[in-house]
Design a protein around this motif. Structure first.
Motif, PDB file in Angstrom:
ATOM      1  N   THR A 160      97.843  17.528 -18.359  1.00 58.40           N
ATOM      2  CA  THR A 160      99.105  17.787 -19.050  1.00 58.40           C
ATOM      3  C   THR A 160      99.989  18.710 -18.224  1.00 58.40           C
ATOM      4  O   THR A 160     101.198  18.484 -18.091  1.00 58.40           O
ATOM      5  CB  THR A 160      98.832  18.393 -20.444  1.00 58.40           C
ATOM      6  N   LYS A 161      99.411  19.748 -17.656  1.00 59.97           N
ATOM      7  CA  LYS A 161     100.162  20.698 -16.822  1.00 59.97           C
ATOM      8  C   LYS A 161     100.768  19.968 -15.618  1.00 59.97           C
ATOM      9  O   LYS A 161     101.954  20.133 -15.312  1.00 59.97           O
ATOM     10  CB  LYS A 161      99.238  21.825 -16.352  1.00 59.97           C
ATOM     11  N   ALA A 162      99.982  19.163 -14.938  1.00 62.59           N
ATOM     12  CA  ALA A 162     100.469  18.449 -13.751  1.00 62.59           C
ATOM     13  C   ALA A 162     101.587  17.469 -14.114  1.00 62.59           C
ATOM     14  O   ALA A 162     102.601  17.396 -13.411  1.00 62.59           O
ATOM     15  CB  ALA A 162      99.324  17.721 -13.067  1.00 62.59           C
ATOM     16  N   LEU A 163     101.420  16.740 -15.209  1.00 57.99           N
ATOM     17  CA  LEU A 163     102.478  15.810 -15.622  1.00 57.99           C
ATOM     18  C   LEU A 163     103.743  16.549 -16.033  1.00 57.99           C
ATOM     19  O   LEU A 163     104.854  16.100 -15.747  1.00 57.99           O
ATOM     20  CB  LEU A 163     102.003  14.936 -16.788  1.00 57.99           C
ATOM     21  N   GLY A 164     103.585  17.682 -16.670  1.00 57.40           N
ATOM     22  CA  GLY A 164     104.740  18.469 -17.086  1.00 57.40           C
ATOM     23  C   GLY A 164     105.523  19.054 -15.927  1.00 57.40           C
ATOM     24  O   GLY A 164     106.690  19.415 -16.083  1.00 57.40           O
ATOM     25  N   GLU A 165     104.897  19.127 -14.767  1.00 54.94           N
ATOM     26  CA  GLU A 165     105.558  19.690 -13.587  1.00 54.94           C
ATOM     27  C   GLU A 165     106.089  18.623 -12.620  1.00 54.94           C
ATOM     28  O   GLU A 165     106.506  18.944 -11.513  1.00 54.94           O
ATOM     29  CB  GLU A 165     104.604  20.643 -12.855  1.00 54.94           C
ATOM     30  N   VAL A 166     106.084  17.381 -13.042  1.00 56.98           N
ATOM     31  CA  VAL A 166     106.599  16.311 -12.179  1.00 56.98           C
ATOM     32  C   VAL A 166     108.050  16.573 -11.799  1.00 56.98           C
ATOM     33  O   VAL A 166     108.467  16.245 -10.686  1.00 56.98           O
ATOM     34  CB  VAL A 166     106.418  14.922 -12.854  1.00 56.98           C
ATOM     35  N   ASP A 167     108.814  17.212 -12.689  1.00 60.87           N
ATOM     36  CA  ASP A 167     110.216  17.497 -12.349  1.00 60.87           C
ATOM     37  C   ASP A 167     110.331  18.424 -11.141  1.00 60.87           C
ATOM     38  O   ASP A 167     111.232  18.263 -10.307  1.00 60.87           O
ATOM     39  CB  ASP A 167     110.982  18.049 -13.541  1.00 60.87           C
ATOM     40  N   ILE A 168     109.418  19.364 -11.008  1.00 58.63           N
ATOM     41  CA  ILE A 168     109.415  20.254  -9.842  1.00 58.63           C
ATOM     42  C   ILE A 168     109.141  19.439  -8.582  1.00 58.63           C
ATOM     43  O   ILE A 168     109.840  19.574  -7.568  1.00 58.63           O
ATOM     44  CB  ILE A 168     108.363  21.377  -9.995  1.00 58.63           C
ATOM     45  N   LEU A 169     108.148  18.563  -8.648  1.00 57.13           N
ATOM     46  CA  LEU A 169     107.813  17.722  -7.504  1.00 57.13           C
ATOM     47  C   LEU A 169     108.978  16.801  -7.136  1.00 57.13           C
ATOM     48  O   LEU A 169     109.311  16.660  -5.957  1.00 57.13           O
ATOM     49  CB  LEU A 169     106.556  16.897  -7.799  1.00 57.13           C
ATOM     50  N   LEU A 170     109.626  16.205  -8.119  1.00 53.89           N
ATOM     51  CA  LEU A 170     110.756  15.319  -7.835  1.00 53.89           C
ATOM     52  C   LEU A 170     111.921  16.078  -7.199  1.00 53.89           C
ATOM     53  O   LEU A 170     112.580  15.560  -6.294  1.00 53.89           O
ATOM     54  CB  LEU A 170     111.221  14.622  -9.114  1.00 53.89           C
ATOM     55  N   THR A 171     112.136  17.291  -7.640  1.00 55.70           N
ATOM     56  CA  THR A 171     113.184  18.119  -7.048  1.00 55.70           C
ATOM     57  C   THR A 171     112.863  18.401  -5.587  1.00 55.70           C
ATOM     58  O   THR A 171     113.739  18.323  -4.716  1.00 55.70           O
ATOM     59  CB  THR A 171     113.343  19.438  -7.840  1.00 55.70           C
ATOM     60  N   TRP A 172     111.607  18.718  -5.294  1.00 61.24           N
ATOM     61  CA  TRP A 172     111.195  18.964  -3.907  1.00 61.24           C
ATOM     62  C   TRP A 172     111.373  17.719  -3.049  1.00 61.24           C
ATOM     63  O   TRP A 172     111.815  17.794  -1.909  1.00 61.24           O
ATOM     64  CB  TRP A 172     109.744  19.407  -3.848  1.00 61.24           C
ATOM     65  N   ILE A 173     110.991  16.572  -3.602  1.00 63.28           N
ATOM     66  CA  ILE A 173     111.110  15.319  -2.846  1.00 63.28           C
ATOM     67  C   ILE A 173     112.576  15.043  -2.543  1.00 63.28           C
ATOM     68  O   ILE A 173     112.923  14.709  -1.410  1.00 63.28           O
ATOM     69  CB  ILE A 173     110.451  14.161  -3.611  1.00 63.28           C
ATOM     70  N   GLU A 174     113.432  15.223  -3.536  1.00 66.28           N
ATOM     71  CA  GLU A 174     114.869  15.005  -3.306  1.00 66.28           C
ATOM     72  C   GLU A 174     115.409  15.957  -2.244  1.00 66.28           C
ATOM     73  O   GLU A 174     116.197  15.563  -1.399  1.00 66.28           O
ATOM     74  CB  GLU A 174     115.653  15.177  -4.607  1.00 66.28           C
TER      75      GLU A 174
END
Length: 179
Positions: A160-174
């Motif tokens: 749940t924690k990892a899925l909830g932080e996908v927005d952080i990962l997507l921001t980094w990728i962008e």
């Protein structure tokens, strides 16, 4: 004579503008071109599950994806870290959340996330094969810190924690794909 010049000029302008439009439809990371639609699909799918998953995350003291993760990292290290995180999510998060996703009614957006992570990973695989990723001690250490924090949580909590932080990962990728 003017009649034949005008259609040719129009055709030239049209071809030039469509070429510019096509280029703006991709992000570039070194030699890697990633269609913007992949990132748009990722954001859309995450928005569909964001509230549900983040509401289930009761451990607000822990953050897996630290804000300073890319601090002082070279471009090649950022590529390596993004690729490693994509691979980690594909092998450790999405498949293990399927049963819970069905119960929560988020199977379709989770599947969209998984499929677009896979598409993005395939695009980056080309860069990895060309040796564009730097496997430095710093990037290895940062990824290990992420994994250690992940393993500290109980199995349900960590997913749940990892899925909830996908927005952080997507921001980094962008950010990695920005010129």
């Amino acid at each position: 004579m003017q009649v034949t010049v005008f259609p040719s000029l129009f055709l030239l302008i049209f071809l030039w503008s469509t070429e510019l439009g096509a280029k703006s439809q991709e992000f570039q990371l070194g030699d890697c071109l990633v269609p913007k639609t992949i990132l748009q699909n990722l954001w859309g799918a995450f928005q569909d599950i964001r509230n549900i998953v983040q509401t289930l995350d009761h451990n607000t003291d822990t953050q897996l994806l630290q804000q300073d993760f890319f601090q002082n990292a070279s471009w090649a290290e950022i590529c390596h870290l993004n690729y490693s995180l994509l691979s980690f999510y594909l092998s450790n998060i999405f498949n293990k959340y399927d049963t819970k996703a069905v119960k929560l009614g988020i199977s379709k957006p989770l599947s969209t996330l998984r499929n677009n992570f896979l598409d993005l990973q395939k695009k980056l695989q080309h860069c990895k094969e060309k040796g564009m990723f730097s496997l430095s001690k710093s990037s290895q250490r940062k990824f290990q810190l992420f994994r250690q924090e992940f393993k500290k949580l109980n199995p349900d909590e960590r997913l749940t924690k990892a899925l909830g932080e996908v927005d952080i990962l997507l921001t980094w990728i962008e950010k990695a794909f920005q010129p």
